[in-house]
Write an enzyme that holds these catalytic residues in place. Structure first.
Site, PDB file in Angstrom:
ATOM      1  N   LYS A 108       0.861  -1.183   0.000  1.00 39.09           N
ATOM      2  CA  LYS A 108       0.000   0.000   0.000  1.00 39.09           C
ATOM      3  C   LYS A 108       0.898   1.234   0.000  1.00 39.09           C
ATOM      4  O   LYS A 108       1.776   1.363   0.853  1.00 39.09           O
ATOM      5  CB  LYS A 108      -0.889  -0.010   1.251  1.00 39.09           C
ATOM      6  CG  LYS A 108      -2.045   0.971   1.227  1.00 39.09           C
ATOM      7  CD  LYS A 108      -3.149   0.525   0.271  1.00 39.09           C
ATOM      8  CE  LYS A 108      -4.409   1.342   0.455  1.00 39.09           C
ATOM      9  NZ  LYS A 108      -5.120   1.015   1.708  1.00 39.09           N
ATOM     10  N   HIS A 109       0.703   2.098  -0.959  1.00 39.36           N
ATOM     11  CA  HIS A 109       1.509   3.312  -1.086  1.00 39.36           C
ATOM     12  C   HIS A 109       3.006   2.996  -1.099  1.00 39.36           C
ATOM     13  O   HIS A 109       3.801   3.640  -0.406  1.00 39.36           O
ATOM     14  CB  HIS A 109       1.168   4.302   0.023  1.00 39.36           C
ATOM     15  CG  HIS A 109      -0.263   4.726   0.025  1.00 39.36           C
ATOM     16  ND1 HIS A 109      -0.897   5.210  -1.085  1.00 39.36           N
ATOM     17  CD2 HIS A 109      -1.200   4.709   1.012  1.00 39.36           C
ATOM     18  CE1 HIS A 109      -2.157   5.486  -0.795  1.00 39.36           C
ATOM     19  NE2 HIS A 109      -2.374   5.179   0.461  1.00 39.36           N
ATOM     20  N   ASN A 133      13.063   5.704   7.231  1.00 37.14           N
ATOM     21  CA  ASN A 133      13.734   4.699   8.044  1.00 37.14           C
ATOM     22  C   ASN A 133      12.850   3.464   8.172  1.00 37.14           C
ATOM     23  O   ASN A 133      11.697   3.580   8.516  1.00 37.14           O
ATOM     24  CB  ASN A 133      14.026   5.261   9.441  1.00 37.14           C
ATOM     25  CG  ASN A 133      15.146   6.272   9.440  1.00 37.14           C
ATOM     26  OD1 ASN A 133      16.198   6.035   8.885  1.00 37.14           O
ATOM     27  ND2 ASN A 133      14.925   7.409  10.091  1.00 37.14           N
ATOM     28  N   HIS A 177      14.699   5.683  -0.214  1.00 38.25           N
ATOM     29  CA  HIS A 177      14.049   6.959   0.065  1.00 38.25           C
ATOM     30  C   HIS A 177      12.914   7.229  -0.898  1.00 38.25           C
ATOM     31  O   HIS A 177      12.872   6.657  -1.975  1.00 38.25           O
ATOM     32  CB  HIS A 177      15.070   8.094  -0.028  1.00 38.25           C
ATOM     33  CG  HIS A 177      16.045   8.086   1.108  1.00 38.25           C
ATOM     34  ND1 HIS A 177      17.405   8.221   0.928  1.00 38.25           N
ATOM     35  CD2 HIS A 177      15.866   7.901   2.431  1.00 38.25           C
ATOM     36  CE1 HIS A 177      18.023   8.155   2.109  1.00 38.25           C
ATOM     37  NE2 HIS A 177      17.103   7.955   3.034  1.00 38.25           N
TER      38      HIS A 177
END
Length: 530
Positions: free
Chosen positions: A281-282, A424, A530
């Site tokens: 999800k996302h 993170n 990232h």
């Protein structure tokens, strides 16, 4: 005739892929267009009974140097570049016996296919087209007078326009074809230059080109006010770009991003060893598990965060079977992607009209090299794919206590998953399944806390009396900068941890683990995402 319309009297055809060639060429001759051709294309047209002039008869030169030189000649390029109704150009054509070429049809040597087939260096070099791109660029520059076709899908529209306009093309079509042709040569050159850079070990060449072919024109991007499209680079890597969509609505921008993330993650698990399922999800995993069957792996993955899984993307590493499909369709799911699917599974998914089912044809190799590109203002960042795999790492126990056999299995599982979680990244895992995931936080200790909260909530959702973080292991994508993250994981119930190591406070972090009697393993490899 006005500049808007240009009558096509002569066409030069030189194609590597001869799909649809004969019917197309026959359509041109029916319109009274003279055909010029080269090599294998000429032979195919003659065999089909079509009247065609060999390019050597136009230039007065035979093909030279094993075909490397055949169209690089003033009588070809002059015919393409000459501006009609320009007195100086007309005089030059008359003086040198150059006749105009009004239509160019070229598709290029199959360089990308040659690479994909594993050809050696010399074979790849010989499949670099020189004459084709030169002619394409010449014809495209002279779009006011010349139409250029570089894709088979444009044969029918071109013929339709010629037939509608008495053998003439419109300026609008010639401009559209020219733009496409310039882009085609750019993509072609990008593939060559990037392959060449890889061959000579140039990790940061002075110039870097990225090219792609439109695969899907999307309704919008991440948000409705953003325009978007999906382009395939030609890299032979199994995933969304290779997938057949068997059913469901058109994929959206976000669907494609999440599906790619899910499939790359599940490919970390060898299908010969274990069945694996990832729910995304996302772009972050909300549940990942491995088990003897896809059905069981899905149940375990879903247990990790059933709320977030609603409306998510599911990836599996084996052929989708009916039992797994029946489980997946119990909740709203946007996309399922699998290497393959059996007929019973396809039938089950078909009952959900909007659910997209993608068959990728295989799994991407997690160890393969590749290029990742990220745009920034005024440029882009380029880096190699993160192809580090935990099985290949030099894992080092740094605590007094060694992990148990079960902990070792869960530690490597959790680190595989952490590689695909936004930094993170913290992953709690137990018995081959994620039980809590903390992603994308500015503080690693916050990610650790969030993952623990998720594990407690997952237990509550499952009706279990204790947090799933109890007796779990924890993976961190990068080192713990302080002992607080480790202490938070231990308080949540973790018994072993795996992390890259390398912090100035490693000794402090290890001491915290030893004080609690938990095991800790260093990988020496970081997985920032990232």
């Amino acid at each position: 005739m006005s500049q808007e319309f240009r009558r096509a009297a002569r066409a030069l055809i030189s194609v590597s892929d001869k799909t649809g060639l004969i019917d197309f060429a026959r359509g041109l001759t029916t319109l009274g267009i003279e055909l010029i051709s080269t090599g294998g294309t000429h032979a195919a047209l003659v065999e089909a009974g079509l009247k065609v002039v060999d390019v050597a008869d136009v230039t007065g030169f035979p093909e030279l140097m094993d075909g490397r030189v055949k169209t690089l000649h003033p009588k070809v390029h002059g015919g393409l570049l000459a501006i009609r109704e320009n007195p100086e150009h007309e005089a030059a054509m008359l003086a040198h016996g150059i006749e105009p070429i009004d239509l160019l049809v070229v598709n290029l040597y199959p360089f990308q296919a040659t690479i994909d087939a594993g050809a050696d260096f010399d074979q790849c070099i010989e499949n670099i087209d020189i004459g084709g791109p030169a002619m394409i660029r010449a014809a495209s520059k002279n779009f006011n007078d010349v139409a250029v076709v570089v894709a088979i899908e444009d044969y029918a529209p071109l013929l339709a326009e010629l037939e509608a306009n008495g053998g003439a093309t419109t300026l609008a079509l010639r401009q559209r074809l020219a733009q496409k042709a310039f882009a085609r040569t750019a993509v072609y050159d990008a593939a060559i230059s990037n392959w060449f850079a890889e061959q000579i070990g140039a990790d940061a060449p002075d110039f870097r080109a990225i090219g792609g072919k439109l695969a899907l024109n999307l309704r919008y991007g991440e948000n409705p006010h953003q325009q978007a499209a999906f382009y395939a680079t030609g890299e032979r890597r199994y995933g969304v770009s290779t997938a057949r969509q068997l059913q469901g609505k058109q994929l959206s921008y976000n669907n494609i991003g999440d599906t790619d993330a899910a499939y790359e993650l599940v490919a970390e698990f060898d299908p010969e060893r274990t069945a694996a399922v990832a729910i995304i999800k996302h772009s972050n995993p909300c549940g990942v598990a491995e088990a003897a069957t896809l059905e069981e792996a899905y149940r375990l993955a879903l247990r990790c965060d059933p709320v977030s899984a609603f409306g998510g993307v599911v990836a599996v590493n084996r052929k989708l079977d009916a039992k797994a499909a029946a489980e997946i369709v119990q909740i709203f799911t946007e996309v399922i992607i699998a290497p393959d699917a059996d007929e019973a599974a396809i039938e089950i998914v078909a009952a959900k009209k909007n659910l997209r089912l993608l068959i990728a044809g295989g799994l991407p190799d997690p160890r393969a090299t590749g290029l990742f590109v990220r745009p920034v203002a005024g440029g882009f960042l380029a880096q190699g794919r993160d192809n580090a795999v935990v099985d290949d790492m030099d894992l080092r126990v740094v605590t007094k206590r060694e992990p148990t056999e079960a902990e070792w299995s869960d530690l490597t599982f959790a680190f595989r998953v952490a590689k695909h979680v936004k930094s993170n990244a913290i992953v709690y895992a137990r018995s081959g399944a994620t039980v809590g995931v903390g992603a994308g936080q500015m503080s690693r200790v916050d990610s650790t806390r969030i993952a623990a909260i998720k594990a407690a909530e997952a237990a509550r959702q499952a009706g279990l009396p204790e947090s799933l973080a109890l007796r779990s292991v924890v993976a961190s994508d990068a080192f713990f900068p302080f002992a607080d993250g480790v202490e938070t994981a231990i308080e949540a119930g973790a018994t072993a941890l795996i992390q890259p190591g390398g912090s100035l406070r490693d000794a402090e972090v290890i001491a915290a683990a030893d004080a609690a009697g938990v095991a800790m393993v260093f990988t020496g490899v970081r997985h920032f995402r990232h």
